[in-house]
Design an enzyme around this catalytic site. Structure first.
Site, short mmCIF file in Angstrom:
data_model
loop_
_atom_site.label_atom_id
_atom_site.label_comp_id
_atom_site.label_asym_id
_atom_site.label_seq_id
_atom_site.Cartn_x
_atom_site.Cartn_y
_atom_site.Cartn_z
N SER A 1 0.84 -1.19 0.00
CA SER A 1 0.00 0.00 0.00
C SER A 1 0.88 1.26 0.00
O SER A 1 1.73 1.41 -0.86
CB SER A 1 -0.96 -0.05 1.19
OG SER A 1 -1.96 0.94 1.08
N ASP B 1 -5.36 -3.20 -3.53
CA ASP B 1 -4.39 -2.99 -2.46
C ASP B 1 -3.67 -4.27 -2.04
O ASP B 1 -4.29 -5.30 -1.81
CB ASP B 1 -5.14 -2.41 -1.26
CG ASP B 1 -4.22 -1.89 -0.17
OD1 ASP B 1 -3.04 -2.26 -0.14
OD2 ASP B 1 -4.69 -1.08 0.64
#
Length: 386
Positions: free
Chosen positions: A77, A215
């Protein structure tokens, strides 16, 4: 939890069978891991700025960069974004961003990245500005051009499988040689926050290979340290330059894991009686924070236990603030006031003790790590000169 334990056992098995022709030189495999956490990436960015400054001072080299010292840099991320920033080359084949430039990057671009799209349906943010900035900063650079081994994770929602972008995987999976901006957006595309990312690369046969990614935390949890170690051990099997991991000898591995902060507010706020009446919507509002905090804690627990059991506890450092409060707990509060608070969190963290049992401050521990990194780099340079 069982999956993570099995993964750790697998890593140990790999380590136990790894051969070493380079260990006698006193080499160390150096690994940097950076958690996910949205705008809270300002916290590890503050730590990285301190560490890089120490390395520059020790080596009397203002151009020293983190990628010069770490064999493997992994991130998920926002941690994946930081990984790309400090490992992607510029026109001079040096990292395009110094560590001291990362916090200003968040201040300059964070408010527009986290600017609500205004749409009733769909994710909270449209991701257009984030992609624009990544394309401008990272250009056409691909994975194989990274200045050190990188480990950036994502999750393919079409195949329902994690996708791990590393240089060492390219020989067997050339389709993973994607553009760094595609990878950086994908690892940051948190569900409900940003749209998933679709892009295409080519296989060894020239066929198109498509990715439908979200993600990386969906695949590897927010703390990618275990994943980064697994890549380092695989490198040790293939490349003599990384072969100093041998027979569970964690004294030959140096792991720095940087968190983006967790909150201690959960146990103060929620009770079983209260949660018993929650609907699915209530749970959706809090479950991700709970899961991230718990998984991050367990990863740290597994690693610290392993390093300590193998008489190498000083070779692992987890830098984490465990008592975030108020707006600093949010992943997407990019107001100037909150970003200033996050900088303060990082700076204050340097002065805190590593643990209740270890009075050494994070600042002192990072200086110790910097000395090891500096000495190890000089050792390799001396070896290369012969």
């Amino acid at each position: 939890m069982a999956t993570t334990k099995s993964f750790l056992i697998l890593i140990f098995m790999i380590l136990a069978t790894t051969s070493s022709t380079f260990a006698q030189l006193g080499e160390m495999v150096t690994v940097l891991s950076i958690d996910g956490g949205g705008i809270r990436g300002i916290i590890p960015a503050t730590i990285l700025e301190f560490l890089e400054g120490q390395l520059q001072e020790m080596d009397n080299n203002a151009d020293a960069r983190l990628a010069d010292y770490f064999d493997v840099i992994g991130g998920t991320s926002t941690g994946g974004l930081l990984t790309a920033m400090i490992s992607t080359p510029n026109e001079n084949n040096r990292p395009f961003a110094a560590a001291k430039e990362i916090v200003p990057f968040y201040f300059e671009h964070g408010p527009q990245i986290f600017n609500p799209s205004g749409q009733i349906l769909g994710p909270k943010y449209d991701g257009k500005y984030l992609m624009q900035v990544l394309q401008e900063k990272l250009g056409e650079t691909r994975v194989h051009q990274a200045l050190t081994e990188v480990v950036i994770s994502s999750f393919d929602i079409k195949t329902n499988k994690p996708v791990i972008f590393t240089k060492s995987n390219l020989a067997n999976s050339p389709e993973l040689d994607a553009k760094m901006y595609d990878i950086s957006y994908s690892t940051a595309a948190a569900p409900t926050y940003f749209p998933p990312h679709y892009f295409v690369t080519n296989t060894s046969n020239g066929d198109e290979y498509e990715f439908n990614l979200v993600d990386g935390a969906v695949a590897t949890v927010a703390d990618p340290a275990l994943l980064s170690i697994s890549v380092a051990t695989r490198l040790a099997q293939k490349d003599p330059a990384f072969a100093s991991i041998r027979s569970l000898n964690y004294k030959k591995m140096l792991l720095l894991s940087l968190g983006t902060g967790t909150t201690s507010e959960f146990d103060k706020t929620y009770t079983a009686k209260e949660a018993a009446t929650w609907t699915a919507v209530h749970w959706m509002l809090v479950i991700q924070k709970m899961t991230d905090a718990a998984s991050s804690y367990m990863t740290d627990y597994y690693l610290s236990t392993a390093f300590q059991a193998l008489d190498s506890k000083n070779n692992y450092l987890r830098v984490q603030e465990n008592a975030l409060t108020g707006t600093t707990t949010e992943m997407d509060d990019a107001s100037e006031a909150n970003m200033e608070l996050l900088v303060q969190v990082g700076e204050n963290l340097l002065k805190k003790p590593v643990s209740e049992d270890n009075p050494e401050t994070y600042e002192e521990a990072l200086k110790r790590f910097a000395k090891l990194l500096s000495d190890r780099k000089k050792l390799r340079a001396n070896k290369a000169s012969y």
